[in-house]
Design a protein around this motif. Structure first.
Motif, mmCIF file in Angstrom:
data_model
loop_
_atom_site.group_PDB
_atom_site.id
_atom_site.type_symbol
_atom_site.label_atom_id
_atom_site.label_comp_id
_atom_site.label_asym_id
_atom_site.label_seq_id
_atom_site.Cartn_x
_atom_site.Cartn_y
_atom_site.Cartn_z
ATOM 1 N N ALA A 64 0.905 -1.143 -0.024
ATOM 2 C CA ALA A 64 -0.029 0.143 0.038
ATOM 3 C C ALA A 64 0.753 1.352 0.004
ATOM 4 N N LEU A 65 0.772 2.103 -1.164
ATOM 5 C CA LEU A 65 1.451 3.203 -1.054
ATOM 6 C C LEU A 65 0.588 4.282 -0.465
ATOM 7 N N VAL A 66 1.262 5.100 0.415
ATOM 8 C CA VAL A 66 0.277 5.968 1.285
ATOM 9 C C VAL A 66 1.136 7.549 1.217
ATOM 10 N N LEU A 67 0.079 8.325 0.560
ATOM 11 C CA LEU A 67 0.659 9.788 0.594
ATOM 12 C C LEU A 67 0.266 10.443 1.659
ATOM 13 N N VAL A 68 1.042 11.419 2.088
ATOM 14 C CA VAL A 68 0.735 11.948 3.413
ATOM 15 C C VAL A 68 0.589 13.728 3.030
ATOM 16 N N LYS A 69 -0.525 14.089 3.293
ATOM 17 C CA LYS A 69 -0.614 15.362 3.128
ATOM 18 C C LYS A 69 -0.831 16.101 4.734
ATOM 19 N N TYR A 80 -3.510 9.155 2.540
ATOM 20 C CA TYR A 80 -4.384 8.695 1.409
ATOM 21 C C TYR A 80 -3.827 7.794 0.591
ATOM 22 N N CYS A 81 -4.524 6.600 0.405
ATOM 23 C CA CYS A 81 -3.996 5.340 -0.354
ATOM 24 C C CYS A 81 -4.416 5.345 -1.662
ATOM 25 N N PRO A 82 -3.987 6.030 -2.813
ATOM 26 C CA PRO A 82 -4.813 6.194 -4.171
ATOM 27 C C PRO A 82 -4.534 4.737 -4.769
ATOM 28 N N ARG A 83 -5.873 4.491 -5.288
ATOM 29 C CA ARG A 83 -6.143 3.064 -6.039
ATOM 30 C C ARG A 83 -5.207 2.096 -5.235
ATOM 31 N N GLY A 84 -5.351 2.260 -3.995
ATOM 32 C CA GLY A 84 -4.643 0.864 -3.265
ATOM 33 C C GLY A 84 -5.594 0.468 -2.088
ATOM 34 N N PRO A 85 -5.031 -0.641 -1.450
ATOM 35 C CA PRO A 85 -3.832 -1.434 -1.454
ATOM 36 C C PRO A 85 -3.782 -2.470 -2.767
ATOM 37 N N VAL A 86 -2.877 -2.841 -3.022
ATOM 38 C CA VAL A 86 -2.538 -3.842 -3.942
ATOM 39 C C VAL A 86 -2.426 -5.194 -3.372
ATOM 40 N N TRP A 87 -3.340 -6.013 -3.577
ATOM 41 C CA TRP A 87 -3.830 -7.183 -3.048
ATOM 42 C C TRP A 87 -4.701 -7.949 -3.368
#
Length: 208
Positions: A64-69, A80-87
């Protein structure tokens, strides 16, 4: 952390081998480019993390790529996890690893909220059920202007096309703006330049 031979960890973005392993996993599972580590180069005003789950043999099984604002005080950060997780939406233990990682990131950044935006259609009942069973809420048929990501993303293949061929895919108004402003190609150049050390083809960089 480790439990019963299973490991949750965070991606070291400075380790090219680890990033390459991550990228290979996301691509092999049909993950979105929004879950690529290279997307962090586009979202430069966001911090980034990636949660990994490994099986007992050390193989990746969920990411899971997570962006932190971050916002000015007293407002707290947003994850925010855009179009994730990959699973695979089957291995519950793998998803529990990701949730554990997200909780750790929430504590680290003192985040007030975490939004996951999985690549799941409303018609995929089993996946929706799995997410809801994990305690998450799922909002079907949400309007684009009420969410962060549009329901559909357009992917333009770069390889094998020159600049004129790429511009042919754009509408007349946007094509004119791109020719004179160059904003789109500047964005692509910067994104690929940051990825060049990870095997991006030199001829694509030269073309851009």
């Amino acid at each position: 952390t480790e439990r019963q031979g299973v490991c949750m960890e965070f991606l070291n973005f400075a380790d090219q081998g680890a990033v390459r392993e991550y990228e290979d996993f996301v691509e092999s599972r049909g993950g979105s480019y929004l879950q690529s580590a290279h997307w962090c180069g586009v979202k430069q005003n966001w911090r980034h993390e990636a949660v990994l789950s490994r099986d007992s043999q050390g193989r990746l099984r969920a990411t899971a790529l997570v962006l932190v604002k971050k916002f000015p005080p007293p407002l707290r950060p947003f994850l925010y996890c855009p179009r994730g997780p990959v699973w695979d939406y089957v291995n519950v233990a793998a998803f529990e690893d990701l949730m554990e990682g997200l909780e750790e990131l929430s504590r680290k950044y003192r985040a007030y909220y975490c939004k996951m935006d999985p690549q799941v259609e409303e018609s995929e009942d089993k996946k929706v059920h799995t997410l809801r069973a994990a305690g998450l809420s799922f909002v079907p048929w949400r309007q684009d202007d009420l969410g962060i990501q549009c329901r559909s993303n357009y992917i333009l293949e770069l390889q094998g096309r020159d600049q004129d061929q790429l511009l042919d895919f754009l509408t007349g108004q946007f094509r004119a703006g791109t020719r004179f402003g160059g904003a789109l190609f500047a964005l692509l150049r910067n994104a690929y330049a940051r990825a060049s050390s990870d095997g991006v083809r030199a001829d694509i960089l030269q073309f851009l």
